[in-house]
Design an enzyme around this catalytic site. Structure first.
Site: not given
Lengths: 425, 475
Positions: A213-214, A383, A423, A425
């Site tokens: 987790y960021s 992101c 970034e 996902y």
């Protein structure tokens, strides 16, 4: 931000080693924390049933041969015996082969395919956004600490806060979770992430692997001067295709109570880091929980604002969600001064409104983005879900090209100088 | 404690700041090291900014941080792998006892000798390679050379730290002497033969990094088993760095072969003269270079029978390669091993106590590992449709150390007469003409993405960067 698991819809993203490039130096085998790598006299190979995609082996490999992945149906993963006999890597399976072999190609997997989904026009090259993503931090980034607590040696954090940071009463909820590390050293920078290990075991009886987790809080803590940090975690209840699924880690984290203890590994990340020089501009483009690092960077700048150092540096935010109710931190964002940050929100599912995505907003703000693209002090951070990456980078490309700039030169410069970070996902 | 404190003069993860005397001594040695680097380090490189890998911690995520730095400013430091307070000695007479954190008095002289010998090789290779930057075949290769040079410098630091910390005044004197000996110096040469040889050109450099750095890998692996825990931990970390050096050698030769094969195919010839005329290195020359570097390197393992080797093992100072993966008793008393000797002009095998043959055991492990890589080079030729194959010469070919020293032996393992040796030596080992030809190809190419005509580009760049990335910025 949760790392994708290696299995999605029956498709395994299998980790493999390229036997043509590998020099059999044993570094990967010595590094792997779960003993997934082994070798015979011919090849070094990865056990698909053991590898958890932790990536610990990637950077120590001197050759790059370790960084290979193939989408295969779970039941058809390449065995180590097959890998031992290879002289070269097998090619990627085509999407129709994946389906024929019993898989359901998911968006994430088809994104792995080298082949374009639609044939490119003659004379044009396929656009691949990932090639523009930097692997180095900006020159004025602070120096990160990484992997102080590796998977073999996690540390314990205490939950000191957990609340829904989206509007209550909707099926989708995103939590703002604050963890305190007491006296354990876990210094983090904005843009880094930590891993959380859910308790218990997976379906195969193996301990769960960590989900990443960021960090959503600045370097000096969610509460300034305290050893704590915040995460932005969306409760996963459906998969990418809308089928019901219960995200193991996200539900565990969203359900944590104040006082609970959590196993944490990390920190991770040494390139998605913010610039710190006074003239630096930050352009943030995100969707959903991809806002976590953006919140961290914005909050750090906000705390420094009174120092008067950053008057020349602009902050520009493009933030997308399905609806206003589902946009994390919608309330707090509204209260930020307009002369501090320029906020652009896009909603793709507002009833009665046309769908709007972040790249639509970017095109609307082309004039401002162009000025920033021309400025060496600008840094771009993207992101969110993988699906957004290409559209966002293409929007940057088009804005540059319409102004007569060469995107090949500009994109490569941004990548090389650590000023465009992806970034997804 | 694995993170490295970069705010100190000497980056380290060994709590150097808590030992003021040691810190002062090493900070006193540091300027001499920098002077050595300036004097005999890479020539003409002072202002270059090189895309180097630096460790910020010794774990997978932290040990490979990339960025452009001037080599003089590279953060040479002291990094040990994490320790395990319960580690036990797992071979030799002390098997089952706790590993040593300090040097036992009775092993002091031997350990010092081992550490000095290992330490001496590190700066030696930098000295041997100092002129190569001027003839680099590409910016990518130049960067790789420099990465190797700074890491050999760091390996020197690793050994000097042990000398300073554990060997008192003797250790400090040895650390000074490591900077005073010089590769090839008539009056004060480096300790081991191979490290006084010249590395005149890039083909020699690739062979050196393939074969001789692999000797480093095997020596470090044997020391990584040591009962002296600080030595085991520091050599474990050095091994991670050493892998890149072998990669440079292996991929370098692969690229040379690929280019040579391409020229042979284009010209439809296997005539060395024609290949040379087209600006590529012919396969017989590559084979001769291989013969030389292989034979010089296997000498580094020492005499086939050595009572020192037995002592080092039994007393726990130096184990075997992958000691922990072997399934014997790890004491080896009463067991035997076959070594070669020459009797009446014939090569014979002879059984000797394995403890005395441990240099040979390590040499044989090295040979197996080397041959596997040569097999991979042959795959390059096979893929290109070239029928020639490279071979490693016989173990007794061109040896200067041990029972096989001075024997006249052909690469394919025949004992030959003095006359045949003299007549055919030029087929088996590089000649002055070979060196002159290879030297004639060594023009400097350093424009990003451009490569000299005698070598193919690599398949990928460093750290996922493109091949035409600006790996070195010339200021």
């Amino acid at each position: 931000m949760e790392t994708h698991t290696l299995i999605d819809n029956g498709i395994l993203k299998q980790h493999l080693i390229d036997p043509e490039i590998c020099i059999r130096c044993n570094t990967c085998e010595a590094t792997c924390p779960v003993n997934a790598i082994t070798h015979d006299d011919n090849n070094y190979v990865v056990r698909a049933d053991v590898c958890n995609g932790c990536m610990a082996c990637i950077s120590p490999c001197p050759t790059g041969s370790i960084d290979n992945w193939r989408a295969v149906p779970v039941g058809r993963a390449y065995s180590i015996e097959e890998q031992f006999s290879w002289e070269e890597l097998p090619g990627e399976l085509a999407p129709h082969e994946l389906v024929a072999a019993g898989g359901e190609p998911a968006t994430e997997v088809t994104a792995l395919q080298q082949a374009p989904e639609a044939p490119a026009e003659p004379g044009t090259q396929v656009f691949r956004s990932a090639q523009y993503g930097a692997t180095v931090p900006p020159w004025s980034a602070a120096h990160p600490y990484t992997n102080l607590f590796p998977p073999k040696n996690p540390t314990t954090a205490t939950v000191v806060g957990n609340f829904n940071c989206t509007e209550a009463g909707f099926e989708s909820e995103t939590h703002h979770v604050v963890l305190d590390f007491g006296s354990m050293p876990l210094p983090v920078l904005e843009g880094q992430s930590i891993g959380i290990i859910p308790p218990g075991a997976d379906a195969l009886g193996k301990p769960h692997h960590a989900r990443q987790y960021s960090v959503a809080s600045p370097r000096n803590g969610e509460r300034p001067g305290y050893n704590n940090l915040a995460l932005t975690v969306k409760r996963v209840t459906v998969d990418h295709d809308g089928n019901p699924v219960r995200g193991v880690a996200s539900n565990y984290v969203c359900d944590l109570k104040v006082g609970d203890k959590v196993q944490v590994v990390g920190p991770f990340g040494s390139s998605f880091l913010m610039p710190n020089h006074p003239r630096s501009h930050i352009v943030m483009i995100c969707t959903g929980t991809g806002s976590a690092p953006m919140r961290a960077m914005t909050e750090w700048r906000r705390r420094l604002r009174n120092s008067g150092k950053f008057e020349g540096g602009k902050l520009l935010l493009f933030f997308g969600a399905r609806t206003q109710q589902e946009l994390p931190y919608f309330g707090p964002l509204q209260s930020l001064p307009k002369d501090f940050i320029d906020i652009n929100l896009a909603f793709s599912r507002t009833p009665g409104q046309p769908k709007r995505y972040v790249q639509d907003l970017m095109r609307e703000r082309a004039a401002d983005l162009l000025a920033l693209l021309r400025d060496d002090n600008s840094h771009f951070y993207v992101c969110g879900l993988k699906g957004m990456e290409e559209g966002v980078v293409m929007a940057l490309r088009d804005i540059a090209q319409e102004a007569g700039l060469s995107w090949e030169v500009l994109g490569a410069t941004l990548q090389r100088e650590g000023r465009l970070h992806l970034e997804t996902y | 404690m694995s993170s490295i404190n970069y705010s100190e003069k000497i980056p380290n993860n060994v709590n150097l700041g808590e030992d003021r005397t040691l810190q002062r001594a090493l900070e006193g040695w540091q300027p001499n090291f920098i002077n050595w680097w300036d004097d005999v380090g890479p020539e003409g490189s002072t202002n270059h900014e090189v895309y180097l890998r630096t460790a910020v911690s010794v774990d997978p995520n932290g040990w490979a941080q990339f960025g452009h730095v001037k080599m003089r400013d590279y953060r040479w430091g002291i990094f040990l792998n994490p320790g395990d307070t319960n580690r036990e000695i797992h071979f030799g007479d002390h098997k089952g006892e706790k590993a040593w954190q300090d040097v036992p008095g009775e092993h002091r002289a031997n350990l010092r000798r081992i550490i000095v010998t290992q330490g001496d090789t590190e700066p030696a290779s930098v000295e041997q390679q100092r002129h190569l930057g001027l003839t680099a075949p590409s910016m990518y290769d130049l960067r790789n050379l420099f990465q190797i040079n700074v890491e050999e410098g760091r390996h020197l630091w690793a050994m000097v730290y042990l000398l300073h910390k554990h060997f008192g005044r003797d250790g400090r004197e040895e650390a000074e002497a490591l900077l005073q000996r010089q590769s090839g110096d008539e009056n004060n040469p480096r300790i081991l033969g191979a490290f006084n040889e010249k590395t005149p050109d890039w083909l020699a450099f690739f062979m050196f990094t393939y074969f001789t750095d692999r000797d480093g890998k095997f020596q470090l692996s044997a020391l990584a088993e040591s009962a002296f825990d600080p030595l085991a931990r520091t050599t474990k970390f050095m091994l991670t760095e050493e892998a890149h050096h072998m990669f440079v050698g292996e991929s370098g030769i692969s690229r040379v072969l690929w280019r040579t094969a391409q020229v042979m195919n284009d010209l439809k010839t296997d005539d060395p003269a024609q290949v040379r005329a087209a600006g590529a290195i012919d396969l017989p020359t590559i084979q001769r270079y291989l013969n030389f570097h292989y034979s010089v390197t296997i000498d580094l393992f020492g005499a086939d029978q050595s009572s020192n080797a037995a002592t080092f093992y039994s007393s726990g100072l130096k184990g075997r390669y992958e000691e922990g993966k072997r399934t014997d008793d790890h004491v080896l008393k009463g067991q035997t091993y076959k070594v070669l000797e020459v009797k009446d002009g014939q090569l014979l095998e002879k059984e000797v106590p394995v403890l005395n043959a441990l240099n040979e055991v390590l040499r044989d492990d090295f040979i197996k590992d080397s041959m596997a890589g040569v097999g991979r080079w042959n795959k390059v030729l096979e893929k290109a449709g070239v029928p020639t194959r490279l071979v490693v010469p016989h173990k007794a070919f061109n040896r200067q150390i041990g029972a096989l020293a001075g024997i006249k032996m052909s690469p394919d393992g025949r004992v030959v007469s003095e006359a045949e040796w003299t007549a055919r030596k030029a087929e088996w080992l590089p000649t002055p003409e070979d060196f002159a030809f290879v030297a004639s190809l060594m023009g400097r190419v350093v424009e990003p993405g451009k490569f000299a005509g005698w070598i193919a580009p690599p398949v990928m760049g460093i750290n996922r960067q493109p091949v035409d990335f600006e790996y070195v910025r010339f200021n």
